[in-house]
Design a protein around this motif. Sequence first.
Motif, short mmCIF file in Angstrom:
data_model
loop_
_atom_site.label_atom_id
_atom_site.label_comp_id
_atom_site.label_asym_id
_atom_site.label_seq_id
_atom_site.Cartn_x
_atom_site.Cartn_y
_atom_site.Cartn_z
N SER A 1 0.82 -1.22 0.00
CA SER A 1 0.00 0.00 0.00
C SER A 1 0.86 1.27 0.00
N PHE A 2 1.88 1.29 0.85
CA PHE A 2 2.74 2.47 0.97
C PHE A 2 3.42 2.79 -0.35
N GLU A 3 3.96 1.77 -0.99
CA GLU A 3 4.64 1.97 -2.27
C GLU A 3 3.65 2.39 -3.35
N ALA A 4 2.44 1.86 -3.31
CA ALA A 4 1.41 2.24 -4.28
C ALA A 4 1.07 3.72 -4.13
N PHE A 5 0.97 4.20 -2.90
CA PHE A 5 0.71 5.63 -2.69
C PHE A 5 1.86 6.47 -3.24
N GLN A 6 3.08 6.06 -2.94
CA GLN A 6 4.25 6.82 -3.39
C GLN A 6 4.28 6.93 -4.92
N LYS A 7 3.90 5.88 -5.61
CA LYS A 7 3.96 5.85 -7.08
C LYS A 7 2.77 6.53 -7.74
N PHE A 8 1.66 6.68 -7.02
CA PHE A 8 0.44 7.20 -7.63
C PHE A 8 0.60 8.67 -7.99
N ASN A 9 0.18 9.05 -9.20
CA ASN A 9 0.31 10.42 -9.69
C ASN A 9 -0.91 11.24 -9.26
N LEU A 10 -0.80 11.88 -8.11
CA LEU A 10 -1.88 12.72 -7.61
C LEU A 10 -1.77 14.13 -8.17
N LYS A 11 -2.91 14.79 -8.33
CA LYS A 11 -2.95 16.18 -8.80
C LYS A 11 -2.59 17.15 -7.67
N PHE A 12 -2.49 16.64 -6.47
CA PHE A 12 -2.27 17.47 -5.30
C PHE A 12 -0.94 17.11 -4.64
N HIS A 13 -0.45 18.05 -3.82
CA HIS A 13 0.77 17.80 -3.07
C HIS A 13 0.54 16.60 -2.15
N LYS A 14 1.53 15.72 -2.05
CA LYS A 14 1.33 14.55 -1.20
C LYS A 14 2.50 14.36 -0.25
N LYS A 15 2.14 13.80 0.91
CA LYS A 15 3.11 13.43 1.94
C LYS A 15 2.74 12.03 2.39
N ASN A 16 3.71 11.32 2.94
CA ASN A 16 3.38 9.99 3.44
C ASN A 16 4.27 9.62 4.62
N ILE A 17 3.72 8.75 5.44
CA ILE A 17 4.42 8.22 6.61
C ILE A 17 4.15 6.72 6.64
N LYS A 18 5.17 5.95 6.92
CA LYS A 18 4.97 4.51 7.11
C LYS A 18 5.34 4.17 8.54
N LEU A 19 4.33 3.73 9.30
CA LEU A 19 4.59 3.27 10.65
C LEU A 19 5.20 1.87 10.57
N VAL A 20 6.18 1.59 11.40
CA VAL A 20 6.92 0.33 11.29
C VAL A 20 6.07 -0.88 11.66
N LYS A 21 5.04 -0.67 12.45
CA LYS A 21 4.12 -1.76 12.77
C LYS A 21 2.73 -1.17 12.95
N ASN A 22 1.74 -2.03 12.95
CA ASN A 22 0.35 -1.60 13.09
C ASN A 22 0.13 -1.08 14.51
N LEU A 23 -0.08 0.25 14.61
CA LEU A 23 -0.26 0.88 15.92
C LEU A 23 -1.72 1.26 16.18
#
Length: 126
Positions: free
Chosen positions: A53-75
Motif C-alpha cells: 500500500s505504501f509503495e502504491a501511494f508513493q507511485k500514484f500520480n496525484l494532482k495534489f501535493h502529497k506526503k506519506n508516513i509509514k509506521l513500522v508496525k500496526n499501531l
Amino acid sequence: MHAGNSLSISIIIIGYNTKKTLIKLLSSINNQALSKNHSIEIIYVDDGSVDGSFEAFQKFNLKFHKKNIKLVKNLGRVAATQAGVDIAVGTWCCFVRSNIILDKNAIGEFIYSITTQKAVAFMGSI
C-alpha cells in the motif's frame, strides 16, 4: 471565512493493507470537482501494511501535493491519525478511510460546509 477565499486543507488517509481500494480512493481524489484554487495536500499514513500500500501511494500520480508516513508496525487508528495530524499544514483536516471511494463532489461539499457554517468540526458519511 467567505466562500471565495482560498483554503488550506489536509486530507489525511489512514490505511492498513488496503492497496486495491487505496488506488481507487486516490483516483476518486484526482476526479474531485473543485471550482476554486485551494491549497490541498494529501497525507497517507500507512499503519504497518505489508501488501505494498505504501509503495502504491508513493507511485500514484496525484494532482495534489502529497506526503506519506509509514509506521513500522500496526499501531492502530488513533496513533496513525495523530501521525497524520502532526505533519499536516492545512487549516482544516479532512479524514478519509483508505477503503472508500469519494463522490466527485465530496471535497467540494466539505469546502462548502467549512466556508458557510460556524463550527470547529464537521462529520458525515460517504
